[in-house]
Design an enzyme around this catalytic site. Structure first.
Site, PDB file in Angstrom:
ATOM      1  CG  ASN A  17      20.511  14.130   9.041  1.00  0.00           C
ATOM      2  OD1 ASN A  17      21.418  14.955   9.047  1.00  0.00           O
ATOM      3  ND2 ASN A  17      19.312  14.382   9.579  1.00  0.00           N
ATOM      4  NE  ARG A  95      12.637   0.319  16.766  1.00  0.00           N
ATOM      5  CZ  ARG A  95      11.520  -0.105  17.369  1.00  0.00           C
ATOM      6  NH1 ARG A  95      11.459  -0.227  18.671  1.00  0.00           N
ATOM      7  NH2 ARG A  95      10.475  -0.469  16.653  1.00  0.00           N
ATOM      8  CG  LEU A  97      19.949   2.119  19.685  1.00  0.00           C
ATOM      9  CD1 LEU A  97      21.088   2.618  18.812  1.00  0.00           C
ATOM     10  CD2 LEU A  97      19.449   0.761  19.200  1.00  0.00           C
ATOM     11  CG  HIS A 113      18.618  15.695  19.680  1.00  0.00           C
ATOM     12  ND1 HIS A 113      17.580  14.789  19.706  1.00  0.00           N
ATOM     13  CD2 HIS A 113      18.195  16.771  20.384  1.00  0.00           C
ATOM     14  CE1 HIS A 113      16.577  15.291  20.414  1.00  0.00           C
ATOM     15  NE2 HIS A 113      16.924  16.489  20.836  1.00  0.00           N
ATOM     16  CG  ASP A 145      25.298   8.479  27.427  1.00  0.00           C
ATOM     17  OD1 ASP A 145      24.106   8.480  26.997  1.00  0.00           O
ATOM     18  OD2 ASP A 145      25.719   9.307  28.257  1.00  0.00           O
TER      19      ASP A 145
END
Ligand code: GAR
Length: 208
Positions: A17, A95, A97, A113, A145
């Protein structure tokens, strides 16, 4: 409307990506500049990819040495902020965040995703989809978010699950769509055509 979007891309692994975004910029298909790649794994293949472009800063910050996740997230945020990005694009950054990071850049962190959210958030989304037995999966670009893959959705694209698909074959077909979807979403953001309204976005695709 429309200006060169200043990006920080964050990635942990292979980096397809990342390359899709960098190539789109190089080919003039996306009006953006990648100010830096931030990577949490020193040996990730994405670092070698970034080196081939020649003009992209590369910063590696591992979790090692930070007492808490919050400390690490604060340091990551400080590092990213130093590049003065308009948008932070997570591209296989593996990870979650926390608020120390996300709270610093409200409405400015986006993620790709490999599933149609809210189905199959988190890790191994393609495997989750196959095991569940869905007939259609796909990919989602969304704002980040403080939850795991829960932020307002910008764009989604469906990918059919075929008879005999395994994790590799499904992932490969989804990945192809991810690349174009991510570029389209970043272009729309750069052109000021994506607004956040509560937990939804309003996307003006009319001139696409
Ligand atoms: C991509 O499929 C991306 O959607 C996924 O990791 C892969 C990274 O590939 N991200 C997630 O699963 C985030 N939860 P890449 O390194 O080749 O871009």
């Amino acid at each position: 409307m429309g200006r060169t979007l200043r990006l920080v891309v964050m990635a942990s692994g292979r980096g397809s990506n990342f390359s899709a975004i960098a190539d789109a910029i190089r080919e003039g298909a996306l009006d953006a500049k990648i100010a830096a790649l931030i990577c949490d794994r020193p040996k990730a293949a994405v670092i070698d990819r970034a080196l081939t472009y020649g003009d992209i800063d590369i910063a590696v910050l591992t979790r090692k040495g930070f007492a808490t996740r919050a400390d690490y997230d604060r340091a990551l945020a400080e590092l990213a902020a130093g590049y003065d990005p308009d948008i932070i694009a997570l591209a296989g950054f593996m990870r979650v965040l926390g608020p120390e990071f996300v709270g610093r850049f409200p409405g400015r962190v986006v993620n790709i995703h490999p599933a149609l959210l809210p189905s199959f958030p988190g890790l191994d989304a393609q495997k989750q989809a196959l095991e569940y037995g869905v007939k259609v999966s796909g990919c989602t670009v969304h704002f980040v978010d403080e939850g795991t893959d829960t932020g307002p959705i910008i764009l989604q694209e469906a990918v059919p699950v075929l008879e005999g698909d395994d994790e590799d074959s499904l992932s490969a077909r989804i990945l192809e769509k991810e690349h174009s979807l991510y570029i389209k979403a970043l272009r729309l953001i750069g052109e000021g055509r994506v607004g956040i309204e509560g937990r939804k976005t309003r996307v003006d695709e009319k001139r696409e």
